[in-house]
Design a protein around this motif. Structure first.
Motif, PDB file in Angstrom:
ATOM      1  N   VAL A   1       0.843  -1.202   0.000  1.00 37.36           N
ATOM      2  CA  VAL A   1       0.000   0.000   0.000  1.00 37.36           C
ATOM      3  C   VAL A   1       0.875   1.247   0.000  1.00 37.36           C
ATOM      4  CG1 VAL A   1      -1.926  -1.166   1.153  1.00 37.36           C
ATOM      5  CG2 VAL A   1      -0.168  -0.024   2.542  1.00 37.36           C
ATOM      6  N   THR A   2       0.244   2.388  -0.122  1.00 40.89           N
ATOM      7  CA  THR A   2       0.972   3.650  -0.057  1.00 40.89           C
ATOM      8  C   THR A   2       1.220   4.010   1.413  1.00 40.89           C
ATOM      9  OG1 THR A   2      -1.018   5.020   0.073  1.00 40.89           O
ATOM     10  CG2 THR A   2      -0.218   4.431  -2.146  1.00 40.89           C
ATOM     11  N   PRO A   3       2.179   4.890   1.676  1.00 44.24           N
ATOM     12  CA  PRO A   3       2.366   5.346   3.061  1.00 44.24           C
ATOM     13  C   PRO A   3       1.092   5.942   3.654  1.00 44.24           C
ATOM     14  CG  PRO A   3       4.261   5.957   1.734  1.00 44.24           C
ATOM     15  CD  PRO A   3       3.234   5.413   0.771  1.00 44.24           C
ATOM     16  N   ALA A   4       0.327   6.665   2.838  1.00 40.60           N
ATOM     17  CA  ALA A   4      -0.912   7.268   3.343  1.00 40.60           C
ATOM     18  C   ALA A   4      -1.934   6.204   3.736  1.00 40.60           C
ATOM     19  CB  ALA A   4      -1.503   8.206   2.287  1.00 40.60           C
ATOM     20  N   GLN A   5      -2.057   5.157   2.940  1.00 38.98           N
ATOM     21  CA  GLN A   5      -2.978   4.068   3.288  1.00 38.98           C
ATOM     22  C   GLN A   5      -2.548   3.390   4.585  1.00 38.98           C
ATOM     23  OE1 GLN A   5      -2.549   2.122  -0.623  1.00 38.98           O
ATOM     24  NE2 GLN A   5      -4.788   1.914  -0.637  1.00 38.98           N
ATOM     25  N   ALA A   6      -1.244   3.151   4.731  1.00 43.96           N
ATOM     26  CA  ALA A   6      -0.745   2.499   5.939  1.00 43.96           C
ATOM     27  C   ALA A   6      -1.000   3.360   7.172  1.00 43.96           C
ATOM     28  CB  ALA A   6       0.745   2.195   5.798  1.00 43.96           C
ATOM     29  N   GLU A   7      -0.783   4.660   7.064  1.00 39.98           N
ATOM     30  CA  GLU A   7      -0.987   5.529   8.220  1.00 39.98           C
ATOM     31  C   GLU A   7      -2.465   5.645   8.569  1.00 39.98           C
ATOM     32  OE1 GLU A   7       1.632   6.413  10.128  1.00 39.98           O
ATOM     33  OE2 GLU A   7       2.546   5.130   8.611  1.00 39.98           O
ATOM     34  N   THR A   8      -3.326   5.619   7.553  1.00 43.87           N
ATOM     35  CA  THR A   8      -4.767   5.607   7.822  1.00 43.87           C
ATOM     36  C   THR A   8      -5.137   4.346   8.585  1.00 43.87           C
ATOM     37  OG1 THR A   8      -5.301   6.942   5.881  1.00 43.87           O
ATOM     38  CG2 THR A   8      -7.064   5.571   6.768  1.00 43.87           C
ATOM     39  N   ALA A   9      -4.628   3.200   8.130  1.00 44.81           N
ATOM     40  CA  ALA A   9      -4.922   1.934   8.798  1.00 44.81           C
ATOM     41  C   ALA A   9      -4.384   1.925  10.227  1.00 44.81           C
ATOM     42  CB  ALA A   9      -4.342   0.772   7.995  1.00 44.81           C
TER      43      ALA A   9
ATOM     44  N   ALA B   1      -3.936   4.504  12.210  1.00 43.69           N
ATOM     45  CA  ALA B   1      -4.790   5.375  13.022  1.00 43.69           C
ATOM     46  C   ALA B   1      -6.110   4.680  13.356  1.00 43.69           C
ATOM     47  CB  ALA B   1      -5.045   6.686  12.287  1.00 43.69           C
ATOM     48  N   LEU B   2      -6.657   3.949  12.402  1.00 47.59           N
ATOM     49  CA  LEU B   2      -7.935   3.268  12.609  1.00 47.59           C
ATOM     50  C   LEU B   2      -7.831   2.157  13.652  1.00 47.59           C
ATOM     51  CD1 LEU B   2      -9.150   3.042   8.907  1.00 47.59           C
ATOM     52  CD2 LEU B   2     -10.326   4.276  10.753  1.00 47.59           C
ATOM     53  N   VAL B   3      -6.769   1.341  13.573  1.00 48.78           N
ATOM     54  CA  VAL B   3      -6.671   0.238  14.538  1.00 48.78           C
ATOM     55  C   VAL B   3      -6.368   0.758  15.939  1.00 48.78           C
ATOM     56  CG1 VAL B   3      -6.038  -1.460  12.784  1.00 48.78           C
ATOM     57  CG2 VAL B   3      -4.220  -0.291  14.061  1.00 48.78           C
ATOM     58  N   LYS B   4      -5.607   1.835  16.039  1.00 48.17           N
ATOM     59  CA  LYS B   4      -5.333   2.410  17.358  1.00 48.17           C
ATOM     60  C   LYS B   4      -6.594   3.000  17.976  1.00 48.17           C
ATOM     61  CE  LYS B   4      -0.531   3.711  16.349  1.00 48.17           C
ATOM     62  NZ  LYS B   4       0.380   4.872  16.194  1.00 48.17           N
ATOM     63  N   ALA B   5      -7.445   3.579  17.130  1.00 47.64           N
ATOM     64  CA  ALA B   5      -8.655   4.220  17.623  1.00 47.64           C
ATOM     65  C   ALA B   5      -9.775   3.229  17.898  1.00 47.64           C
ATOM     66  CB  ALA B   5      -9.136   5.269  16.616  1.00 47.64           C
ATOM     67  N   ARG B   6      -9.725   2.048  17.291  1.00 45.34           N
ATOM     68  CA  ARG B   6     -10.840   1.102  17.365  1.00 45.34           C
ATOM     69  C   ARG B   6     -11.071   0.584  18.776  1.00 45.34           C
ATOM     70  NH1 ARG B   6     -14.791  -1.404  17.697  1.00 45.34           N
ATOM     71  NH2 ARG B   6     -15.797  -2.773  16.187  1.00 45.34           N
ATOM     72  N   GLY B   7     -10.006   0.359  19.509  1.00 48.02           N
ATOM     73  CA  GLY B   7     -10.170  -0.127  20.871  1.00 48.02           C
ATOM     74  C   GLY B   7     -10.456  -1.610  20.927  1.00 48.02           C
TER      75      GLY B   7
ATOM     76  N   VAL C   1     -12.609  -2.077   9.977  1.00 48.14           N
ATOM     77  CA  VAL C   1     -11.445  -1.192   9.850  1.00 48.14           C
ATOM     78  C   VAL C   1     -10.968  -1.153   8.406  1.00 48.14           C
ATOM     79  CG1 VAL C   1      -8.974  -1.056  10.381  1.00 48.14           C
ATOM     80  CG2 VAL C   1     -10.630  -1.348  12.235  1.00 48.14           C
ATOM     81  N   LEU C   2     -10.831  -2.309   7.795  1.00 51.56           N
ATOM     82  CA  LEU C   2     -10.244  -2.396   6.458  1.00 51.56           C
ATOM     83  C   LEU C   2     -11.039  -1.605   5.430  1.00 51.56           C
ATOM     84  CD1 LEU C   2      -7.874  -3.700   4.976  1.00 51.56           C
ATOM     85  CD2 LEU C   2      -9.330  -5.689   4.535  1.00 51.56           C
ATOM     86  N   ARG C   3     -12.350  -1.653   5.509  1.00 48.69           N
ATOM     87  CA  ARG C   3     -13.170  -0.980   4.496  1.00 48.69           C
ATOM     88  C   ARG C   3     -13.121   0.544   4.611  1.00 48.69           C
ATOM     89  NH1 ARG C   3     -18.648   0.018   5.048  1.00 48.69           N
ATOM     90  NH2 ARG C   3     -18.958  -1.116   3.094  1.00 48.69           N
ATOM     91  N   GLN C   4     -12.533   1.047   5.704  1.00 52.79           N
ATOM     92  CA  GLN C   4     -12.367   2.498   5.851  1.00 52.79           C
ATOM     93  C   GLN C   4     -11.043   2.993   5.266  1.00 52.79           C
ATOM     94  OE1 GLN C   4     -13.670   4.187   9.806  1.00 52.79           O
ATOM     95  NE2 GLN C   4     -13.821   2.008  10.311  1.00 52.79           N
TER      96      GLN C   4
END
Length: 199
Positions: A118-126, A128-134, A148-151
């Motif tokens: 993936v791109t660096p931006a996609q990785a950083e989005t992922a 952020a999402l897993v850290k926020a998911r709880g 998470v993945l579909r976001q």
């Protein structure tokens, strides 16, 4: 009828029910544990597949960007030497990655890895999402992972699902997937596998 369907759903995904939850690592320990892998950014979905029935037992997602983590929702992988906060494992070095796979692979299950560059931006989005998911309750591993993945941009077509094999089959249709299957033939469970892998 609804009760029967709900009961069946719980039984099908019961494999991702956590044994217990350790105390969260402190933010300081999490920061100190950060590990950045070599190579391009990637997202990898792990599916634990029953060797006899071909049903799914657990789903997790590894994100490798500015750091590499494993989002292990409702998972039972824990060890005093790895930082875990909510359902995120931090400091996923090559040794810990091998330990994670080894802990889940045994005579009854193997681990399917579906990796996407993936791109660096996609990785950083992922990330952020897993850290926020709880942390999530037991039996919600695939629902949380697919949610998470579909976001993540580029994965919007992923349907949120409760079923590990359904998610795995969705991802298998993507032309950019690189798939690996990891087998071991030992007995025991995840906890036994962690101890063995660390010796």
């Amino acid at each position: 009828m609804r009760f029967i369907v709900a009961l069946g759903l719980v039984l099908l995904v019961a494999g991702c029910t956590a044994v217990s939850r350790p105390f969260d690592a402190s933010p300081e320990r999490v920061a100190a544990s950060a590990y950045k892998a070599d190579g391009p950014p990637t997202i990898t979905v792990f599916t634990m597949v029953n060797n006899r029935s071909e049903t799914g037992g657990h789903t997790a997602i590894m994100v490798s960007g500015s750091q590499r983590v494993i989002y292990d929702p409702a998972g039972s992988f824990k060890h005093p030497d790895i930082a875990k906060r909510a359902d995120v494992l931090y400091g996923v070095t090559p040794a810990w990655l091998q330990s994670y796979k080894s802990a889940h692979a045994r005579s009854t299950y193997h681990v399917v890895s579906q990796e996407f560059t993936v791109t660096p931006a996609q990785a950083e989005t992922a990330l952020a999402l897993v850290k926020a998911r709880g942390a999530v309750p037991g039996s919600m591993c695939t629902n949380a992972t697919s949610g998470v993945l579909r976001q993540v941009p580029g994965f919007e077509e992923v349907d949120q699902t409760w079923f590990p094999i359904r998610l795995m089959n969705q991802l298998a249709q993507r032309p950019d997937v690189v798939t690996d299957r990891y087998y071991e033939n030992d007995e025991g469970d995840v906890v036994d596998g962690i101890v063995s892998a660390q010796n």
